[in-house]
Write an enzyme that holds these catalytic residues in place. Structure first.
Site, PDB file in Angstrom:
ATOM      1  N   THR A 160       0.865  -1.198   0.000  1.00  0.00           N
ATOM      2  CA  THR A 160       0.000   0.000   0.000  1.00  0.00           C
ATOM      3  C   THR A 160       0.898   1.244   0.000  1.00  0.00           C
ATOM      4  O   THR A 160       1.377   1.642  -1.057  1.00  0.00           O
ATOM      5  CB  THR A 160      -0.957   0.032   1.225  1.00  0.00           C
ATOM      6  OG1 THR A 160      -0.206  -0.158   2.416  1.00  0.00           O
ATOM      7  CG2 THR A 160      -2.015  -1.045   1.104  1.00  0.00           C
ATOM      8  N   LYS A 186       4.127  -6.944   3.848  1.00  0.00           N
ATOM      9  CA  LYS A 186       3.853  -5.548   3.512  1.00  0.00           C
ATOM     10  C   LYS A 186       3.481  -4.831   4.802  1.00  0.00           C
ATOM     11  O   LYS A 186       3.030  -5.447   5.777  1.00  0.00           O
ATOM     12  CB  LYS A 186       2.726  -5.439   2.495  1.00  0.00           C
ATOM     13  CG  LYS A 186       1.356  -5.885   2.929  1.00  0.00           C
ATOM     14  CD  LYS A 186       0.525  -4.907   3.675  1.00  0.00           C
ATOM     15  CE  LYS A 186       0.533  -3.544   3.017  1.00  0.00           C
ATOM     16  NZ  LYS A 186      -0.258  -2.586   3.850  1.00  0.00           N
ATOM     17  N   THR A 197       1.719  -8.811  11.691  1.00  0.00           N
ATOM     18  CA  THR A 197       1.762  -7.513  11.025  1.00  0.00           C
ATOM     19  C   THR A 197       0.609  -7.391  10.054  1.00  0.00           C
ATOM     20  O   THR A 197      -0.202  -8.283   9.899  1.00  0.00           O
ATOM     21  CB  THR A 197       3.030  -7.334  10.222  1.00  0.00           C
ATOM     22  OG1 THR A 197       2.978  -6.038   9.631  1.00  0.00           O
ATOM     23  CG2 THR A 197       3.110  -8.353   9.093  1.00  0.00           C
ATOM     24  N   GLU A 280       6.509   4.502   7.352  1.00  0.00           N
ATOM     25  CA  GLU A 280       6.083   5.750   6.722  1.00  0.00           C
ATOM     26  C   GLU A 280       6.974   6.904   7.166  1.00  0.00           C
ATOM     27  O   GLU A 280       7.067   7.218   8.341  1.00  0.00           O
ATOM     28  CB  GLU A 280       4.610   6.027   7.038  1.00  0.00           C
ATOM     29  CG  GLU A 280       3.689   5.116   6.219  1.00  0.00           C
ATOM     30  CD  GLU A 280       2.220   5.298   6.521  1.00  0.00           C
ATOM     31  OE1 GLU A 280       1.406   4.841   5.729  1.00  0.00           O
ATOM     32  OE2 GLU A 280       1.896   5.896   7.570  1.00  0.00           O
ATOM     33  N   ASN A 404       0.371  10.798   5.793  1.00  0.00           N
ATOM     34  CA  ASN A 404      -0.892  10.474   6.448  1.00  0.00           C
ATOM     35  C   ASN A 404      -1.913  11.589   6.390  1.00  0.00           C
ATOM     36  O   ASN A 404      -3.085  11.376   6.683  1.00  0.00           O
ATOM     37  CB  ASN A 404      -0.636  10.016   7.880  1.00  0.00           C
ATOM     38  CG  ASN A 404      -0.074   8.614   7.863  1.00  0.00           C
ATOM     39  OD1 ASN A 404      -0.739   7.700   7.394  1.00  0.00           O
ATOM     40  ND2 ASN A 404       1.163   8.464   8.304  1.00  0.00           N
ATOM     41  N   SER A 409      -6.326  11.236  -0.486  1.00  0.00           N
ATOM     42  CA  SER A 409      -6.613  12.139  -1.601  1.00  0.00           C
ATOM     43  C   SER A 409      -5.873  11.708  -2.856  1.00  0.00           C
ATOM     44  O   SER A 409      -5.097  10.789  -2.842  1.00  0.00           O
ATOM     45  CB  SER A 409      -6.247  13.563  -1.211  1.00  0.00           C
ATOM     46  OG  SER A 409      -4.907  13.613  -0.794  1.00  0.00           O
TER      47      SER A 409
END
Lengths: 409, 409
Positions: A160, A186, A197, A280, A404, A409
């Site tokens: 993702t 992932k 996870t 991230e 985040n 969007s």
């Protein structure tokens, strides 16, 4: 952003295991988003799933199908994974969609519905685009192969917000036979697994009896996926699967189990760490080692408190040896009758804290030199007992907020 | 950054209470950084302090001096506050410095050392610059006054990363007398108070007996400062002080206590909320209301889990109605045997979640309209009992990372 440059490894074939991938356009066009993993009917299969009370529809269906297979002596031969949509928070309709996708693949492959386990990852709360998913299935099935390219495409097809595919492989000798363990995973955000996870799929050609396989999965996940955190948020879709196809060496004796567990732990830890390295916005890979705790639970409590502290994470991002923030986080950790005068904290090989305050030997220059590194170990010695725990985490960067604040969007 | 435009209110004099401020250059020149608050010898005084195991030297000294005063029937008449340095993680030397600063002010004012309570806030782990602090004391003392300007200067003199001074005042009738309650507070980051916020100083002219004052402080702090969080990090220096000078109405009867508690709660809540509105990088003020929980502890657990979720906080920053993240945070909260099908979540007046998934009536447009607001209430109904809790928090912005990646430089 990600820490270091970690290419996807060359995964060797595991006899009887094939992987197929398709671009079904679940959320975006032109990206691999649907994966089918096929196991032989000799396999044993174990799984661990999220403890989030709002668990996603595919998690509920996967658990139910696993139980049904066990009670009817069937092998759950197909793992069907989609990215781009988590099918979570979707109520009754979500359950129907998860079941319907299993039924479609089952009829295609000529197996029972319960032999297909569904996994979804992506945005929460949107209906699964069934039409596109079902249209993608035949394409994924037609590409089923056991090549290292098939493994890599599967690794890509489950991502993702990850910036790269994550795989690991270990080959180990059991007696005079070679055993291979391959895994892909992932995960990048909403990472504080509680059982497993986001998604992890591990396959070995060893022959491992069902209950032993379950024990080994729980034990190795507990010291890998359950010891990482990016942002303290436990996902609704966490799942980690382990299959043993049975074509290779049989794992039975205590010695065989020890060698195999060790190899499996290496794969699991490498996959879990790969998630943190690709966390991230991550610019740092942090190892938190808590030693001399009264219990492992206490050690984990301290490690996760520090790992979740936004102030520690932003200081790590800034390469600022603001050790007071580490000390403050340790001080608020859930430890009964905590005597902080016994606490010793080391940053890499530099002593930060002893006797309740800054170590006499500490210099800002020495601390800053460690903080400038991309991989940093923080050792916290509680002086209360003999238990320990290691937790891995990333820093908190501008990029984390950007990712985040923009994700949908 | 900060939410809204909240000017410092005009605080009326409280008889017998004087405040003095100096620019001692503790960390930076030309800013108010040293404050002395003087109480009359008729006052009763109560305090609550951080539960962080690494509590700062001034916290340890303030607690010891409070106890000593109580046992020797003395009034702790002087609160000495410095910003720019927390005197935390400073070991034995820090204790000596805290004691020496009390001794200096005590000899200046002709009181016992234990009648001075020290409070420090700022960077952790640096030695307190004693020479500058001591040089600033006479200046602070010479400016002692009871004017509203003195209150405002004191409010400014205790700030660190705060963008504005924070005060509150309430006047209430007790019988035929007016009672005034004035308070100032500071705090912006490292805010997840556990007993009290970073620093809060509240003074009333009412006459309140010692043990009642302690009870009222604990009760009102529990529903104000203990219900806010910016970043889940509990400071080493939290303290909230309450003094009743005794020149005004006596608070004794149940009715008087009820009226006074209500007024005190208003001041405490306004101060606590002011910290959130000025939270580091805050662009939103969020109220989390958890209702129908089995216990208040459970309600607080759910509220804080959502309030600490980086994914919820970044979605709030982005004004993105990504309600799946709220659902996922609720689902990982510490609730035993959690039946999520009973959970109802409202965003403002828009129903988000019911029956385990997205509410049938929900539309993205309605959700987005609420998320675009600067002040947002999230109501979570657990359907398990009759207890509730309200927690206030801010969002997680780029500015938060910037502030905390740059704080020491």
């Amino acid at each position: 952003m990600a820490v270091g440059n970690v290419p996807f490894p060359e995964l060797p074939p595991v006899e009887g295991v094939r992987l197929g991938t398709a671009m079904a356009g679940i959320k975006k066009p032109d990206r691999r988003d649907t994966v089918v993993i096929e196991l032989p009917d000799t396999a044993t299969v174990a799984g661990v799933f999220t403890q989030n009370a709002f668990c996603a529809a595919p998690v509920a269906v996967a658990k139910a199908h696993m139980e049904r297979c066990l009670s009817e002596n069937l092998v759950p031969r197909y793992w069907l994974i989609n990215t781009g949509n988590a099918n979570a928070g979707t109520g009754e309709a979500g359950m129907r969609d998860a079941l319907a996708s299993c039924a479609a693949l089952a009829s295609h492959m000529g197996v029972a519905e319960s032999q297909v386990l569904p996994f979804s990852t992506g945005v929460i709360g949107e209906p699964l685009p069934m039409e596109r998913l079902l249209a993608g299935l035949p394409k994924a099935v037609s590409s089923l192969a056991d090549s290292s390219q098939a493994w890599q495409h599967a690794g890509e097809g489950i991502l993702t917000t990850d910036t790269r595919a994550k795989g690991a492989t270990v080959t180990v000798a059991i007696g005079d036979q070679q055993v291979t363990i391959n895994g892909i995973t992932k995960g990048s955000g909403m990472i504080k697994p509680n059982m497993a996870t986001m998604l992890g799929f591990v396959v070995t050609d060893a022959a491992v009896e069902q209950s032993l396989l379950e024990t080994l999965l729980r034990e190795t996940v507990d010291r890998s996926f359950n010891c990482i955190t990016v942002d303290s948020d436990t996902s609704t879709n966490d799942a980690c699967m382990l299959a043993a196809t049975g074509s290779g060496a049989r794992i039975e004796s205590a010695e065989q189990v020890a060698v195999f567990r060790n190899a499996l732990q290496r794969v699991m830890t490498e996959l879990a760490q790969a998630i943190i390295r690709d966390g991230e916005g991550a610019t740092k890979f942090i190892t938190l080692q808590v030693n001399d705790a009264a219990t492992r639970q206490e050690a984990l409590g301290v490690a996760f408190t520090v790992a979740h502290s936004p102030l520690v994470k932003t200081a790590l991002y800034a390469s600022d040896a603001n050790w007071g923030r580490i000390l403050a986080a340790v001080g608020r950790a859930p430890v009964e009758a905590f005597d902080v005068n016994r606490v010793v904290i080391d940053l890499g090989d530099v002593r930060l804290v002893e006797n309740g305050g800054r170590a006499a030997s500490y210099t800002e220059a020495a601390g800053s030199a460690v903080m400038a590194q991309e991989e940093i170990t923080i050792r916290i010695n509680l002086g209360r007992g003999e238990e320990s725990a290691t937790v891995w985490t990333s820093d908190l960067s501008h990029e984390y907020v950007t990712i985040n604040a923009d994700y949908r969007s």
